[in-house]
Motif scaffolding. Structure first.
Motif, PDB file in Angstrom:
ATOM      1  N   THR A  62       0.838  -1.202   0.000  1.00 27.78           N
ATOM      2  CA  THR A  62       0.000   0.000   0.000  1.00 27.78           C
ATOM      3  C   THR A  62       0.869   1.246   0.000  1.00 27.78           C
ATOM      4  O   THR A  62       1.816   1.363   0.779  1.00 27.78           O
ATOM      5  CB  THR A  62      -0.922   0.013   1.230  1.00 27.78           C
ATOM      6  OG1 THR A  62      -1.737  -1.162   1.221  1.00 27.78           O
ATOM      7  CG2 THR A  62      -1.827   1.236   1.217  1.00 27.78           C
ATOM      8  N   GLN A  63       0.528   2.177  -0.888  1.00 27.55           N
ATOM      9  CA  GLN A  63       1.125   3.506  -0.860  1.00 27.55           C
ATOM     10  C   GLN A  63       0.177   4.428  -0.089  1.00 27.55           C
ATOM     11  O   GLN A  63      -1.018   4.447  -0.349  1.00 27.55           O
ATOM     12  CB  GLN A  63       1.333   4.038  -2.275  1.00 27.55           C
ATOM     13  CG  GLN A  63       2.351   3.257  -3.091  1.00 27.55           C
ATOM     14  CD  GLN A  63       2.383   3.724  -4.537  1.00 27.55           C
ATOM     15  OE1 GLN A  63       1.429   3.539  -5.286  1.00 27.55           O
ATOM     16  NE2 GLN A  63       3.485   4.344  -4.937  1.00 27.55           N
ATOM     17  N   MET A  64       0.723   5.165   0.849  1.00 21.90           N
ATOM     18  CA  MET A  64      -0.106   6.097   1.610  1.00 21.90           C
ATOM     19  C   MET A  64      -0.539   7.240   0.705  1.00 21.90           C
ATOM     20  O   MET A  64       0.295   7.935   0.117  1.00 21.90           O
ATOM     21  CB  MET A  64       0.692   6.658   2.786  1.00 21.90           C
ATOM     22  CG  MET A  64      -0.055   7.735   3.565  1.00 21.90           C
ATOM     23  SD  MET A  64      -1.632   7.163   4.253  1.00 21.90           S
ATOM     24  CE  MET A  64      -2.430   8.743   4.595  1.00 21.90           C
ATOM     25  N   PRO A  65      -1.848   7.452   0.534  1.00 17.11           N
ATOM     26  CA  PRO A  65      -2.306   8.556  -0.322  1.00 17.11           C
ATOM     27  C   PRO A  65      -1.733   9.892   0.120  1.00 17.11           C
ATOM     28  O   PRO A  65      -1.572  10.159   1.313  1.00 17.11           O
ATOM     29  CB  PRO A  65      -3.826   8.514  -0.166  1.00 17.11           C
ATOM     30  CG  PRO A  65      -4.118   7.092   0.201  1.00 17.11           C
ATOM     31  CD  PRO A  65      -2.964   6.656   1.058  1.00 17.11           C
ATOM     32  N   SER A  66      -1.421  10.716  -0.871  1.00 16.88           N
ATOM     33  CA  SER A  66      -0.756  11.989  -0.585  1.00 16.88           C
ATOM     34  C   SER A  66      -1.669  13.197  -0.707  1.00 16.88           C
ATOM     35  O   SER A  66      -1.413  14.222  -0.076  1.00 16.88           O
ATOM     36  CB  SER A  66       0.427  12.176  -1.544  1.00 16.88           C
ATOM     37  OG  SER A  66      -0.025  12.236  -2.897  1.00 16.88           O
ATOM     38  N   CYS A  67      -2.689  13.095  -1.540  1.00 14.91           N
ATOM     39  CA  CYS A  67      -3.445  14.291  -1.922  1.00 14.91           C
ATOM     40  C   CYS A  67      -4.936  14.085  -1.745  1.00 14.91           C
ATOM     41  O   CYS A  67      -5.626  13.608  -2.652  1.00 14.91           O
ATOM     42  CB  CYS A  67      -3.140  14.683  -3.369  1.00 14.91           C
ATOM     43  SG  CYS A  67      -1.411  15.104  -3.649  1.00 14.91           S
ATOM     44  N   ALA A  68      -5.434  14.398  -0.586  1.00 12.46           N
ATOM     45  CA  ALA A  68      -6.874  14.463  -0.358  1.00 12.46           C
ATOM     46  C   ALA A  68      -7.111  15.749   0.451  1.00 12.46           C
ATOM     47  O   ALA A  68      -6.815  15.780   1.634  1.00 12.46           O
ATOM     48  CB  ALA A  68      -7.359  13.236   0.405  1.00 12.46           C
ATOM     49  N   PRO A  69      -7.567  16.798  -0.221  1.00 14.09           N
ATOM     50  CA  PRO A  69      -7.973  16.865  -1.626  1.00 14.09           C
ATOM     51  C   PRO A  69      -6.784  16.853  -2.582  1.00 14.09           C
ATOM     52  O   PRO A  69      -5.661  17.159  -2.185  1.00 14.09           O
ATOM     53  CB  PRO A  69      -8.721  18.199  -1.706  1.00 14.09           C
ATOM     54  CG  PRO A  69      -8.081  19.038  -0.641  1.00 14.09           C
ATOM     55  CD  PRO A  69      -7.759  18.084   0.484  1.00 14.09           C
ATOM     56  N   SER A  70      -7.080  16.495  -3.841  1.00 10.50           N
ATOM     57  CA  SER A  70      -6.019  16.455  -4.844  1.00 10.50           C
ATOM     58  C   SER A  70      -5.542  17.855  -5.194  1.00 10.50           C
ATOM     59  O   SER A  70      -4.368  18.051  -5.518  1.00 10.50           O
ATOM     60  CB  SER A  70      -6.506  15.734  -6.106  1.00 10.50           C
ATOM     61  OG  SER A  70      -7.596  16.406  -6.697  1.00 10.50           O
ATOM     62  N   ALA A  71      -6.435  18.826  -5.128  1.00  8.61           N
ATOM     63  CA  ALA A  71      -6.081  20.221  -5.420  1.00  8.61           C
ATOM     64  C   ALA A  71      -6.757  21.116  -4.389  1.00  8.61           C
ATOM     65  O   ALA A  71      -7.909  21.528  -4.572  1.00  8.61           O
ATOM     66  CB  ALA A  71      -6.507  20.600  -6.829  1.00  8.61           C
ATOM     67  N   PRO A  72      -6.080  21.422  -3.294  1.00  6.69           N
ATOM     68  CA  PRO A  72      -6.690  22.247  -2.239  1.00  6.69           C
ATOM     69  C   PRO A  72      -7.204  23.580  -2.785  1.00  6.69           C
ATOM     70  O   PRO A  72      -6.540  24.235  -3.586  1.00  6.69           O
ATOM     71  CB  PRO A  72      -5.522  22.466  -1.262  1.00  6.69           C
ATOM     72  CG  PRO A  72      -4.620  21.291  -1.485  1.00  6.69           C
ATOM     73  CD  PRO A  72      -4.718  20.985  -2.955  1.00  6.69           C
ATOM     74  N   GLY A  73      -8.407  23.926  -2.352  1.00 12.00           N
ATOM     75  CA  GLY A  73      -9.024  25.162  -2.800  1.00 12.00           C
ATOM     76  C   GLY A  73      -9.896  25.018  -4.025  1.00 12.00           C
ATOM     77  O   GLY A  73     -10.680  25.917  -4.344  1.00 12.00           O
ATOM     78  N   LEU A  74      -9.780  23.855  -4.718  1.00 10.88           N
ATOM     79  CA  LEU A  74     -10.574  23.640  -5.925  1.00 10.88           C
ATOM     80  C   LEU A  74     -11.649  22.574  -5.733  1.00 10.88           C
ATOM     81  O   LEU A  74     -12.464  22.357  -6.616  1.00 10.88           O
ATOM     82  CB  LEU A  74      -9.670  23.257  -7.099  1.00 10.88           C
ATOM     83  CG  LEU A  74      -8.623  24.298  -7.518  1.00 10.88           C
ATOM     84  CD1 LEU A  74      -7.820  23.781  -8.702  1.00 10.88           C
ATOM     85  CD2 LEU A  74      -9.291  25.628  -7.869  1.00 10.88           C
ATOM     86  N   GLU A  75     -11.639  21.893  -4.593  1.00  7.96           N
ATOM     87  CA  GLU A  75     -12.641  20.867  -4.320  1.00  7.96           C
ATOM     88  C   GLU A  75     -12.710  20.641  -2.817  1.00  7.96           C
ATOM     89  O   GLU A  75     -11.800  21.029  -2.069  1.00  7.96           O
ATOM     90  CB  GLU A  75     -12.288  19.549  -5.031  1.00  7.96           C
ATOM     91  CG  GLU A  75     -11.000  18.918  -4.537  1.00  7.96           C
ATOM     92  CD  GLU A  75     -10.666  17.605  -5.230  1.00  7.96           C
ATOM     93  OE1 GLU A  75     -11.490  17.120  -6.006  1.00  7.96           O
ATOM     94  OE2 GLU A  75      -9.569  17.073  -4.976  1.00  7.96           O
TER      95      GLU A  75
END
Length: 602
Positions: free
Chosen positions: A146-159
């Motif tokens: 397992t790779q630890m997810p890095s981007c939640a949200p993927s684009a801060p400020g846009l979702e």
């Protein structure tokens, strides 16, 4: 939750040494095969493999000195003995399956190692969801890292996501037994601009001595690309052309070339090896996203390797890119990825290296599949109740929730339209002139312009954002809704009729998530995905049958795109150009800023 079925090399080293020397008997010997050596890139006929404790003890022309009264013998009968295949970058949730059922589906195809990024569930359930995926992964009879997810949200400020991942979450996960690195760093503008949060996540991973996954979804190979590479990502799977592959390898990244259900990026990049002659050690094969129908009907990494060969790649190089190159990239060269002493005994028997029929699969020294049939149990995690109750729509949706108002007095408007591109993740930023009726902008089926909406489903806020999309070719009255909506995983609704759009959205609220297609007011397809609104714990064959019915329903509504569902599910992925939709509105990903659905009149 620790792996209990495989000892470490240190734990079984004395026995491996004694078996190799003939002082102890092997558990299993594969006899008289053609050894495909991915270290030396050669085929050696008439070789045996001796296995003990789930690891390889000896490979040579005669393993008779390793045979004892209890030793199991497998006759290779001059077939090729190749290492188990590795998928270097993938999202299990894209198959609509749990890790257990995904493993059950791919084992007969020869996949024995997967490097998975569960950032889909991270957006819905946060760190707790990642842990659930991680724990079920460690229960499987094959290697699921397992790779630890890095981007939640993927684009801060846009979702807005259901949960956010923090550098502290990343640092904590790096201590878990099955974590192999950091999942794809999708916020490439953040890395290129030295965003402290992104760099902190990368630093936590590198401090743990683990691999940072990349995601540079831009054609710009200038200073922004170089800044991204300097930020630490070690690989990238978003390349779509030869120049992308070459640029990544020259900068010390691994170029991951993907063939998923809808992403066909191997043929356009593999010429860097086949024509330009670059060192293939810098290249890796992966799938990224495969839905259950592809797994059941076409294959997994065996499909990718075959495709690479069909594109002109030497079969041994193609195998290297799906075995030893992957293992080396993740620091596991001494543990898997080749048929050599000390490694996990993951071996495939096949009669042909080009067409690659997977006739027998051995994982950790045990036969796990024969002739397309999985022969082992793939244990399930006990998914808690809160993981099955994640679709919170608030008030029922009505047709009027999908209205797009026009400027006062306008008879026509110019709309910014998301343009779907077949077999690729990027979209096009299109424009269309649309009519106005009673103050509302109308869709135009003749121009292939229908509506898209993102319906908030994490907190029950009752919000809906609306825009236009082109490329599906839908006709008549229809709507399709999905709680698989990369990466925020709200709900995407696409349709030509607002009443049907409301029916589809409310139906998914009723069943707790999934995909549904309505035509003329009636539901004509449904896949229930109760776990996080993303996955089913049913077998892949059952999910694939429902997925096939769903795709047939899309065709009944006029859509002829290859694997159009994958295009549908990525329309909210606000890190891949050019236009996307989020719960905040329409996003111009070329600029990483919000834009308007309707252009201002000149």
């Amino acid at each position: 939750m620790e792996q209990t079925t495989l000892k470490t090399w240190a734990e079984c080293a004395p026995r491996l040494v004694n078996v190799a020397a003939g002082r102890e008997a092997a558990d299993l010997i594969i006899r008289n095969g053609r050894w495909v050596n991915v270290h030396s890139r050669e085929i050696l006929a008439g070789h045996d493999i001796a296995i003990a404790e789930g690891r390889i003890a000896y490979v040579g022309p005669d393993a008779s000195h390793c045979i004892g009264p209890q030793t199991e013998l497998i006759e290779a009968e001059d077939r090729f003995m190749i290492p188990g295949l590795c998928d270097a970058h993938m999202h299990i949730e894209s198959g609509m399956l749990t890790p257990a059922e995904f493993a059950r589906a791919v084992i007969p195809h020869g996949t024995t190692s997967m490097f998975t990024d569960p950032h889909e569930i991270a957006n819905v359930l946060g760190l707790a969801g990642v842990r659930m995926m991680h724990d079920e992964a460690l229960m499987q009879p094959i290697n699921v890292f397992t790779q630890m997810p890095s981007c939640a949200p993927s684009a801060p400020g846009l979702e807005t996501t259901g949960f956010e991942i923090t550098p502290q979450d990343v640092a904590e996960a790096m201590q878990w037994p099955g974590i192999i690195g950091l999942g794809e760093m999708m916020n490439f503008p953040g890395v290129a601009n030295a965003d402290p949060k992104m760099l902190a996540e990368i630093a936590a991973t590198q401090n743990a001595g683990k691999t940072v996954g990349g995601h540079y979804a831009s054609p710009d190979l200038g200073p922004a690309f170089h800044a991204y590479v300097a930020g630490g990502p070690a690989d990238d799977h978003e390349g779509t052309c030869e120049a992308d592959a070459i640029a990544r390898v020259r900068q010390g990244m691994r170029s991951m070339m993907r063939l998923g259900s809808a992403w066909f990026d191997v043929e356009s990049q593999i010429t860097a090896i086949t024509e330009k002659g670059l060192d293939p050690r810098g290249f890796i094969l992966c799938t990224d996203d495969c839905h259950s129908g592809t797994l059941v009907n076409d294959g997994h990494m065996n499909r990718v390797v075959r495709h690479a060969i069909e594109c002109g790649c030497d079969p041994l190089i193609a195998l290297q890119m799906a075995t030893i190159n992957t293992a080396t990239h993740f620091g596991l060269e001494r543990d898997l990825g080749s048929i050599t002493p000390g490694r996990r005994a993951d071996v495939i028997l096949t009669s042909d290296l080009k067409t690659l029929p997977i006739q027998q699969v051995i994982a950790r020294g045990k036969t796990v599949a024969k002739n397309g049939v999985c022969l082992v149990d793939c244990p399930h995690y006990d998914w808690p109740k809160h993981a099955r109750q994640t679709v919170n729509l608030g008030p029922q949706r009505r047709a009027m929730d999908f209205d797009i108002s026009a400027p006062n007095g306008a008879n026509t408007v110019t709309a910014n339209v998301i343009g779907v591109v077949e077999n690729q993740a990027p979209t096009k930023a299109l424009k269309a002139t649309l009519n106005v009726q009673d103050g509302l902008v109308e869709m135009d089926v003749d121009q292939d312009v229908c509506q898209i909406a993102l319906v908030e489903r994490h907190r029950g806020l009752g919000s809906t954002t609306n825009a236009f999309v082109s490329g599906f070719g839908y006709q008549g009255r229809m709507a399709m809704a999905s709680t698989v909506a990369h990466d925020s995983h709200h709900m995407i609704v696409v349709g030509t009729d607002k009443e049907d759009m409301a029916l589809a959205a409310n139906r998914l609220g009723e069943v707790g998530g999934g995909v549904t297609v309505f035509k003329d007011g009636q539901e004509i397809a449904l896949i229930k995905l109760p776990i996080a609104g993303l996955m089913s714990d049913q077998p892949a064959t059952q999910v694939a049958a429902k997925a096939q019915a769903m795709m047939q329903a899309m065709q009944t509504c006029g859509c002829t795109l290859n694997n159009a569902y994958m295009q549908h599910s990525l329309l909210a992925l606000v890190v891949i150009p050019e236009l996307r939709i989020s719960d905040l509105g329409l996003v111009d990903v070329t600029k990483f800023e919000m834009t308007t659905v309707l252009q201002a009149p000149k």
